[in-house]
Write an enzyme that holds these catalytic residues in place. Structure first.
Site, PDB file in Angstrom:
ATOM      1  N   ASP A   1     -13.401   6.769  -3.693  1.00 40.04           N
ATOM      2  CA  ASP A   1     -13.052   6.180  -5.141  1.00 40.04           C
ATOM      3  C   ASP A   1     -13.914   6.622  -6.215  1.00 40.04           C
ATOM      4  O   ASP A   1     -13.200   7.011  -7.419  1.00 40.04           O
ATOM      5  CB  ASP A   1     -13.379   4.526  -4.884  1.00 40.04           C
ATOM      6  CG  ASP A   1     -12.257   4.012  -4.111  1.00 40.04           C
ATOM      7  OD1 ASP A   1     -11.088   4.374  -4.123  1.00 40.04           O
ATOM      8  OD2 ASP A   1     -12.700   2.731  -3.701  1.00 40.04           O
ATOM      9  N   GLY A  43     -15.130  -4.636 -15.903  1.00 41.62           N
ATOM     10  CA  GLY A  43     -15.030  -4.982 -14.858  1.00 41.62           C
ATOM     11  C   GLY A  43     -16.519  -4.643 -14.073  1.00 41.62           C
ATOM     12  O   GLY A  43     -17.104  -4.027 -14.364  1.00 41.62           O
ATOM     13  N   LYS A  51     -13.792  -3.562   1.772  1.00 43.90           N
ATOM     14  CA  LYS A  51     -14.609  -2.278   1.287  1.00 43.90           C
ATOM     15  C   LYS A  51     -15.983  -2.444   1.737  1.00 43.90           C
ATOM     16  O   LYS A  51     -16.818  -1.610   1.729  1.00 43.90           O
ATOM     17  CB  LYS A  51     -14.255  -1.553  -0.208  1.00 43.90           C
ATOM     18  CG  LYS A  51     -12.868  -1.205  -0.268  1.00 43.90           C
ATOM     19  CD  LYS A  51     -12.748  -0.606  -1.462  1.00 43.90           C
ATOM     20  CE  LYS A  51     -11.211  -0.258  -1.698  1.00 43.90           C
ATOM     21  NZ  LYS A  51     -10.738   0.554  -2.941  1.00 43.90           N
ATOM     22  N   LYS A 107     -22.458 -11.499 -12.824  1.00 37.59           N
ATOM     23  CA  LYS A 107     -21.840 -10.322 -11.906  1.00 37.59           C
ATOM     24  C   LYS A 107     -21.997  -8.925 -12.954  1.00 37.59           C
ATOM     25  O   LYS A 107     -22.444  -7.956 -12.032  1.00 37.59           O
ATOM     26  CB  LYS A 107     -20.076 -10.501 -11.772  1.00 37.59           C
ATOM     27  CG  LYS A 107     -19.988 -10.234 -10.251  1.00 37.59           C
ATOM     28  CD  LYS A 107     -18.627 -11.029  -9.963  1.00 37.59           C
ATOM     29  CE  LYS A 107     -17.792  -9.888  -9.753  1.00 37.59           C
ATOM     30  NZ  LYS A 107     -16.233 -10.296  -9.556  1.00 37.59           N
ATOM     31  N   SER A 141       0.852  -1.165  -0.067  1.00 35.95           N
ATOM     32  CA  SER A 141      -0.018  -0.071  -0.136  1.00 35.95           C
ATOM     33  C   SER A 141       0.900   1.279   0.048  1.00 35.95           C
ATOM     34  O   SER A 141       1.753   1.240   0.650  1.00 35.95           O
ATOM     35  CB  SER A 141      -0.826  -0.048   1.204  1.00 35.95           C
ATOM     36  OG  SER A 141      -1.596   1.178   1.373  1.00 35.95           O
ATOM     37  N   LEU A 142       0.365   2.069  -0.865  1.00 38.83           N
ATOM     38  CA  LEU A 142       1.181   3.448  -0.770  1.00 38.83           C
ATOM     39  C   LEU A 142       0.432   4.601   0.008  1.00 38.83           C
ATOM     40  O   LEU A 142       0.774   5.716  -0.246  1.00 38.83           O
ATOM     41  CB  LEU A 142       1.237   3.777  -2.257  1.00 38.83           C
ATOM     42  CG  LEU A 142       2.176   3.041  -3.122  1.00 38.83           C
ATOM     43  CD1 LEU A 142       2.165   3.369  -4.662  1.00 38.83           C
ATOM     44  CD2 LEU A 142       3.943   2.846  -2.810  1.00 38.83           C
ATOM     45  N   SER A 143      -0.610   4.178   0.627  1.00 43.55           N
ATOM     46  CA  SER A 143      -1.462   4.971   1.330  1.00 43.55           C
ATOM     47  C   SER A 143      -0.490   5.865   2.452  1.00 43.55           C
ATOM     48  O   SER A 143      -0.760   7.029   2.499  1.00 43.55           O
ATOM     49  CB  SER A 143      -2.691   4.251   1.783  1.00 43.55           C
ATOM     50  OG  SER A 143      -3.461   5.532   2.545  1.00 43.55           O
ATOM     51  N   GLY A 173     -16.219  -5.513 -10.220  1.00 47.67           N
ATOM     52  CA  GLY A 173     -15.979  -5.684  -8.866  1.00 47.67           C
ATOM     53  C   GLY A 173     -16.248  -4.100  -8.089  1.00 47.67           C
ATOM     54  O   GLY A 173     -16.988  -3.377  -8.476  1.00 47.67           O
ATOM     55  N   ILE A 212      -7.105   1.976 -14.003  1.00 46.43           N
ATOM     56  CA  ILE A 212      -6.963   2.208 -12.442  1.00 46.43           C
ATOM     57  C   ILE A 212      -5.804   1.608 -11.925  1.00 46.43           C
ATOM     58  O   ILE A 212      -5.200   1.531 -10.772  1.00 46.43           O
ATOM     59  CB  ILE A 212      -8.274   2.120 -11.621  1.00 46.43           C
ATOM     60  CG1 ILE A 212      -8.768   0.769 -11.615  1.00 46.43           C
ATOM     61  CG2 ILE A 212      -9.335   2.969 -12.401  1.00 46.43           C
ATOM     62  CD1 ILE A 212      -9.661   0.473 -10.355  1.00 46.43           C
ATOM     63  N   THR A 244      -9.237  -0.882   2.409  1.00 44.98           N
ATOM     64  CA  THR A 244      -9.011  -1.551   1.356  1.00 44.98           C
ATOM     65  C   THR A 244      -9.288  -3.000   0.941  1.00 44.98           C
ATOM     66  O   THR A 244      -9.997  -3.606   1.968  1.00 44.98           O
ATOM     67  CB  THR A 244      -7.567  -0.802   0.630  1.00 44.98           C
ATOM     68  OG1 THR A 244      -7.507  -1.305  -0.810  1.00 44.98           O
ATOM     69  CG2 THR A 244      -6.238  -1.625   1.801  1.00 44.98           C
TER      70      THR A 244
END
Ligand code: ATR
Length: 272
Positions: A104, A127, A68, A155, A19-21, A129, A212, A64
Site C-alpha cells: 500500500d 485519516g 490487514k 487515533k 473487490s476488483l483484485s 486508519g 484513495i 484487505t
C-alpha cells in the site's frame, strides 16, 4: 486454461464482493501467459483462512479490510516495511512458509510520484486508519514533511507519534499549509458521494490532491479540486500500483500496469 497446475491466488476480506483484485490480477496473469487465477473469498476468521491457504497450497493472497493488521500474527514472517507499517496487504506461500508484505505504501508513493516529487514537500494526510498508516509511512520514507489530520484526536495523535509527524484535528485543516493533500478517509465513498473531507474554501489551486477512494472514481473532493485547477490523482492509481507489487512478488514477472489500470477502470464502468 485452468488445469491442475494452475497457481491459485486469493483476496481475503469481509465484505469482499466489491473487490476488483481478482479482475485486475486475472487480466494481468493472462496477459503475461502465467498459469494463475485469482479468486475472492469472504473470510471471517483470517487465521483459519491462512491455515487453509497453507493446507491447500494456495500460492498467495491479497489481504484487505478488516484483516490487514490482525493477519500479521498468523504469518511465519513479515518483511521490514510491513512490520514498520504494522499491517500486511499481501502474503505469499513459499513451500508452506507464509510471508507477509505491504504494497500500500509503495502503491501510494508511485501514484504521487507519477505526478510530482515528494522530497521536502508538505504532505497532509487525512485519516488515521490502516490506509493512512501505510500512506504516511511511504511519504516519510520519501522525505516528505508529513502532517496527519483526523476526526478522532487520540487515533490521529497515536499515528502521528508512531510516524514522527505533526498532528492536527481534521477541523483545523485551514491552519495547515500543504503542497500535497491525500484523503484516506471514507468520506466521499459510495453511498455518501456528496461528502467532502475538507471544505472547498480551504483548497487552493497550487495543491496536488489525491483521493484513495476509487468508488466513485471522481470523488467530490477530486471534482472540486479539479475545478479549482489543482492536479488530481485518483484512487485507481494507488490500487493498481499496489497490485503491481503483489503481481511481481507472486509471479516474478513485470506487471503490465497499463493493462491493469484499463481493466480496473473498465470494471468501474469508466471508459478511459
Ligand atoms: P482504513 O483501513 O481504510 O484506513 P479505517 O481504519 O476504518 O479504514 O479508517 C478510516 C478513517 O476514516 C479513520 O481515520 C476515520 O476517522 P476516525 O478515526 O475519526 O474514525 C476516517 N473517517 C471515516 N468516516 C469519517 C467521517 N465521516 N469524517 C471524518 N473522518 C472519517
Amino acid at each position: 486454461m485452468i488445469n491442475s497446475n494452475t497457481a491459485i491466488y486469493a483476496v481475503l476480506g469481509d465484505p469482499i464482493s466489491h473487490s476488483l483484485s481478482p479482475v485486475m490480477h486475472n487480466s494481468a496473469f493472462s496477459h503475461v501467459n502465467y498459469n494463475g487465477v485469482s479468486l475472492a473469498f469472504r473470510a471471517k476468521e483470517i487465521g483459519k483462512a491462512i491455515s487453509g491457504i497453507k493446507s491447500l497450497g494456495i500460492k498467495g493472497a491479497a489481504i484487505t479490510i478488516p484483516h490487514k493488521v490482525s493477519a500479521m500474527k498468523f504469518l511465519d514472517e513479515v518483511d521490514d516495511t510491513a512490520e514498520k507499517i504494522g499491517a500486511v496487504n499481501t502474503i505469499i506461500n513459499r513451500q508452506g512458509k507464509i510471508s507477509g508484505y505491504n504494497f500500500d505504501s509503495v502503491g501510494a508513493v508511485r501514484a504521487v510520484k507519477d505526478k510530482t516529487g515528494i522530497k521536502n514537500k508538505s504532505v497532509a494526510v487525512l485519516g488515521a486508519g490502516g490506509a493512512a498508516r501505510a500512506v504516511g509511512y511511504g511519504i516519510i520514507s520519501e522525505g516528505g514533511r508529513l502532517t496527519i489530520l483526523n476526526r478522532t484526536k487520540d487515533k490521529g495523535e497515536k499515528l502521528a507519534a508512531d510516524l514522527g509527524s505533526e498532528f492536527y484535528p481534521l477541523e483545523d485543516f485551514k491552519r495547515v499549509k500543504c503542497d500535497i493533500l491525500i484523503n484516506t478517509t471514507s468520506v466521499g465513498m459510495e453511498p455518501n458521494v456528496d461528502g467532502i473531507p475538507v471544505e472547498k474554501r480551504h483548497l487552493n489551486k497550487g495543491m496536488i490532491v489525491m483521493d484513495i477512494v476509487y468508488n466513485p472514481l471522481r470523488t467530490r473532493l477530486l471534482e472540486v479540486a479539479e475545478n479549482m485547477g489543482c492536479t488530481t490523482i485518483d484512487g485507481v492509481s494507488m490500487f493498481v500500483f499496489q497490485g503491481a507489487g503483489q503481481f511481481e512478488l507472486w509471479t516474478g514477472k513485470k506487471a503490465p500496469v497499463d493493462l491493469m489500470r484499463k481493466t480496473v477502470l473498465k470494471a468501474l464502468g469508466c471508459s478511459s
